[in-house]
Scaffold this active site. Structure first.
Site, PDB file in Angstrom:
ATOM      1  N   ARG A  82     -46.873   2.155  35.428  1.00 10.06           N
ATOM      2  CA  ARG A  82     -46.934   3.449  36.108  1.00 10.06           C
ATOM      3  C   ARG A  82     -48.131   4.197  35.573  1.00 10.06           C
ATOM      4  NH1 ARG A  82     -43.477   7.905  33.230  1.00 10.06           N
ATOM      5  NH2 ARG A  82     -42.943   6.943  31.260  1.00 10.06           N
ATOM      6  N   SER A 106     -55.625   6.235  34.779  1.00  8.85           N
ATOM      7  CA  SER A 106     -56.516   5.092  34.530  1.00  8.85           C
ATOM      8  C   SER A 106     -56.557   4.677  33.066  1.00  8.85           C
ATOM      9  CB  SER A 106     -57.955   5.393  34.995  1.00  8.85           C
ATOM     10  OG  SER A 106     -57.953   5.890  36.306  1.00  8.85           O
ATOM     11  N   ARG A 107     -55.498   4.967  32.360  1.00  7.24           N
ATOM     12  CA  ARG A 107     -55.390   4.576  30.932  1.00  7.24           C
ATOM     13  C   ARG A 107     -56.441   5.241  30.046  1.00  7.24           C
ATOM     14  NH1 ARG A 107     -51.186   3.297  33.082  1.00  7.24           N
ATOM     15  NH2 ARG A 107     -50.146   1.289  32.890  1.00  7.24           N
ATOM     16  N   LEU A 108     -57.018   6.368  30.556  1.00  2.39           N
ATOM     17  CA  LEU A 108     -57.988   7.116  29.727  1.00  2.39           C
ATOM     18  C   LEU A 108     -57.234   8.125  28.861  1.00  2.39           C
ATOM     19  CD1 LEU A 108     -60.791   7.645  32.369  1.00  2.39           C
ATOM     20  CD2 LEU A 108     -61.144   6.734  30.078  1.00  2.39           C
ATOM     21  N   HIS A 109     -56.247   7.626  28.166  1.00  2.54           N
ATOM     22  CA  HIS A 109     -55.347   8.515  27.425  1.00  2.54           C
ATOM     23  C   HIS A 109     -56.084   9.294  26.343  1.00  2.54           C
ATOM     24  CE1 HIS A 109     -52.516   6.126  29.560  1.00  2.54           C
ATOM     25  NE2 HIS A 109     -52.661   5.065  28.785  1.00  2.54           N
TER      26      HIS A 109
END
Ligand SMILES: Cc1cc2nc3c(=O)[nH]c(=O)nc-3n(C[C@H](O)[C@H](O)[C@H](O)COP(=O)(O)O)c2cc1C
Length: 213
Positions: free
Chosen positions: A10, A191-194
């Site tokens: 997710r 986009s997993r740019l946490h």
């Protein structure tokens, strides 16, 4: 196992974290995030994974409930003779990890553990429901027992003994405070740019750094 785990994913979202808007004291930042967690429908926002290491260097992790947050750190209660109690006896280093699912947030806190005073443990023990007090007396937490029935018997015998009397805190049950040396605030982003902002203790202040997701 016939489950499509690889394709379960997710998106994570949330207000981006910026070093310049993070509070200078991570305890204040934690308090701010905790208020937001308390406002959501998260069932146990103060449930955290506690990781300890035994004398052979083998780690263990389990959930505990943080019961108090004070200036010096995070307080939880347990059995001092349990597996975690034995670990802590040999190695005071530990890690607490909070995961707040609906907020897409994780807070990782590393530090050292010390027992709280017996008076503080007494006071918290007395605030607990009687069944919990009795269970703390009869359960040799983490030690083997032949059957669940044997434990129930111990529980009922103690309950009968204490029908008309208050239960005293067993000396092997009490609190620990985790005093932090490092924090990491993790905020999920698309986009997993946490975002990850770490604090490390530097004498009386804290150094802040961004680390890559
Ligand atoms: C939601 C939740 C809250 C828990 N809270 C505590 C707690 O505050 N203290 C505690 O000793 N165990 C608590 N437990 C049980 C621990 O996870 C663990 O089973 C127990 O402490 C024994 O761990 P040990 O054998 O590693 O010492 C909780 C478990 C869950 C799932």
């Amino acid at each position: 196992m016939n489950k499509d785990l690889e394709n379960m994913r997710r998106e994570y979202v949330g207000a981006p974290l910026q070093k310049k808007t993070m509070m200078s004291n991570p305890m204040d930042q934690f308090d701010f995030w905790l208020d937001q967690a308390l406002e959501t429908s998260i069932l146990d926002p103060l449930a955290a994974t506690l990781a300890t290491v035994n004398k052979e260097g083998i780690p263990s992790a389990r959930i505990i409930l943080v019961k108090e947050i004070v200036e010096s750190g995070f307080v939880f209660y347990t059995n001092y003779d349990s597996q975690k109690g034995q670990d802590i006896l040999h190695n005071k280093n530990a890690c607490l990890n909070f995961y707040w699912d609906q907020l897409h947030r994780q807070v990782r806190i590393t530090g050292t553990l010390e027992k709280v005073s017996p008076e503080q443990s007494d006071s918290y023990f007395q605030s607990r429901p009687k069944e919990s007090q009795i269970m703390a007396c009869v359960s040799a937490q983490s030690h083997r027992i032949d059957s669940g029935k044997a434990l129930k018997e111990k529980f009922h015998n103690k309950e009968n003994e204490q029908t008309n009397s208050p239960v005293s805190r067993p000396k092997n049950w009490g609190g620990f405070t985790l005093t932090p040396t490092n924090f990491e605030f993790w905020q999920g982003q698309p986009s997993r740019l946490h975002d990850r902002i770490q604090y490390s203790k530097n004498h009386s202040s804290w150094d802040l750094n961004r680390v890559q997701p």
